[in-house]
Design a protein around this motif. Structure first.
Motif, short mmCIF file in Angstrom:
data_model
loop_
_atom_site.label_atom_id
_atom_site.label_comp_id
_atom_site.label_asym_id
_atom_site.label_seq_id
_atom_site.Cartn_x
_atom_site.Cartn_y
_atom_site.Cartn_z
N LYS A 1 0.84 -1.20 0.00
CA LYS A 1 0.00 0.00 0.00
C LYS A 1 0.88 1.25 0.00
O LYS A 1 0.62 2.21 -0.75
N ALA A 2 1.93 1.26 0.82
CA ALA A 2 2.86 2.38 0.84
C ALA A 2 3.56 2.53 -0.51
O ALA A 2 3.76 3.65 -1.01
N PHE A 3 3.92 1.41 -1.11
CA PHE A 3 4.58 1.38 -2.42
C PHE A 3 3.68 2.02 -3.49
O PHE A 3 4.16 2.58 -4.47
N ASN A 4 2.37 1.95 -3.27
CA ASN A 4 1.38 2.43 -4.23
C ASN A 4 0.75 3.75 -3.79
O ASN A 4 -0.44 4.00 -4.00
N ASP A 5 1.57 4.62 -3.16
CA ASP A 5 1.12 5.94 -2.72
C ASP A 5 -0.05 5.86 -1.75
O ASP A 5 -1.02 6.62 -1.84
N ASP A 6 0.04 4.92 -0.80
CA ASP A 6 -0.97 4.76 0.26
C ASP A 6 -2.36 4.41 -0.27
O ASP A 6 -3.36 4.70 0.36
N ILE A 7 -2.38 3.77 -1.43
CA ILE A 7 -3.63 3.25 -1.99
C ILE A 7 -3.49 1.73 -2.08
O ILE A 7 -2.47 1.23 -2.55
#
Length: 388
Positions: free
Chosen positions: A188-194
């Motif tokens: 999720k962090a890797f994906n801009d918190d999405i």
């Protein structure tokens, strides 16, 4: 380093012969410990059966797709397309391919830890047959990931849609084997918190990353490192062992080394072993401190809401607010909440007020600080930091 089954034997499977028998030959070498960070030369079924049972954490498999290509393929300008026409991708019929698939997936399940998972990538040529066999053997499908290619090869003949994706099946060993690794918060962090979805948009391997030998592709189906980066970041931890039974150009080993994971590769052909060895030797691992990722919340120490009251971070009588202050509840001395006719834990009251079957009270409730709402989950994080 390359390890063979024997010094005198170079095992090769005849993929275009009659249908394979369901049982492979017993391995001539039995490893008492894992040959970490090595490429084993030989037949993947025999070599996997030679490894200790339940010994590897994750398997990434890029097996032959059995693409059934007929004839040569040319672009509109009559230039030749360097397609997948290797002998290792050719099978006599679907029965032969299914038998091969069943054999190697069975061997893979044997060597996989009960807490482990397997990734298998394929195209429309083979992934449906592979998926059926996976389930027949006992694997449980966790996700199918669609790798959407940003730069796919066009359909030069104009007879079909451009084949712009491949599918990855991510499975554990069965419905009851639920203690597998999934680094949800890290992804999720890797994906801009999405929350990361099951469709990944990535380019195919090209440019400087594409390995070349005498101006030609070093391997016809080399996968991009970005794809393996997501696979390993999501489903492995530092020091885990990743097995690739169809090692090819060594993408799995290169990314595993970079991320501080161990690898075991299995490959039959010397040219690919040489290519992969040189590639992996050139990889610089990340620093240990740079390998830290956002931990999965379920792996963190449990903190009760009452701990916040004990530590004086929240006092009895404090008002908690839901998003947008739509709901309000008061904290009681025992850590329960009361709001109108609702009483209970932070989770129970949050669910009752929303008319929902459940609620994560830690992410739902907030306290007011200087006219701003602050999640009580931030307070829990402070407690955990002090515990560590």
């Amino acid at each position: 380093m390359i390890l063979g089954m024997t010094q005198k034997t170079n095992i090769k499977r005849k993929v275009a012969a009659a249908p394979r028998k369901s049982k492979s030959k017993a391995a001539k070498t039995s490893y008492k410990s894992l040959p970490l960070d090595n490429i084993l030369k030989g037949d993947c079924i025999e070599l996997m059966n030679s490894l200790p049972e339940k010994s590897v954490d994750v398997i990434f498999a890029d097996p032959p797709y059995n693409m059934q290509l007929k004839g040569e393929l040319y672009r509109p300008d009559n230039s030749h397309v360097d397609a997948v026409n290797d002998k290792w991708d050719q099978f006599s019929d679907f029965i032969a391919y299914d038998n091969f698939t069943r054999d190697w997936l069975t061997a893979a399940r044997r060597v996989l830890k009960d807490t482990g998972t397997i990734w298998v990538i394929g195209s429309y040529h083979n992934i449906y047959r592979v998926g059926s066999i996976l389930q027949d053997i006992g694997y449980w499908v966790l996700n199918d990931i669609v790798w959407r290619k940003t730069n796919p090869m066009p359909n030069f003949r104009g007879t079909r849609f451009t084949n712009a994706h491949e599918t990855l099946l991510w499975c554990n060993k069965g419905e009851g084997f639920n203690k597998y690794t999934f680094n949800y918060e890290a992804m999720k962090a890797f994906n801009d918190d999405i929350q990361m979805r099951s469709d990944w948009t990535l380019p195919i391997c090209s440019g400087k990353e594409r390995l070349k030998v005498n101006g030609h592709k070093g391997h016809s189906t080399q996968k991009p490192e970005a794809l393996l980066y997501r696979v390993l970041l999501s489903s492995t931890n530092k020091g885990d062992v990743v097995l690739d039974p169809f090692f090819g150009s060594g993408t799995t080993g290169a990314v595993a080394k970079k991320l501080g994971r161990h690898f075991i590769g299995i490959e039959r052909e010397d040219k690919y072993i040489s290519l992969a060895t040189d590639r992996i030797n050139a990889v610089e691992p990340l620093n240990i401190e740079d390998l830290e990722i956002t931990p999965a919340k379920r792996s963190l120490p449990r903190v009760a809401f009452g701990s916040l009251i004990e530590n004086g971070m929240i006092k009895p009588g404090t008002m908690l607010y839901g998003p947008g202050k739509r709901h309000i509840a008061k904290v009681r001395a025992d850590g329960t909440l009361v709001s109108a006719d609702s009483k209970g834990s932070i989770h129970q009251v949050g669910a009752q007020l929303q008319g929902a079957p459940s609620c994560n009270g830690w992410t739902y409730w907030n306290i007011e600080v200087n006219d701003n709402l602050v999640s009580i989950d931030n307070l829990r994080a402070e407690v955990r930091a002090n515990m560590n």
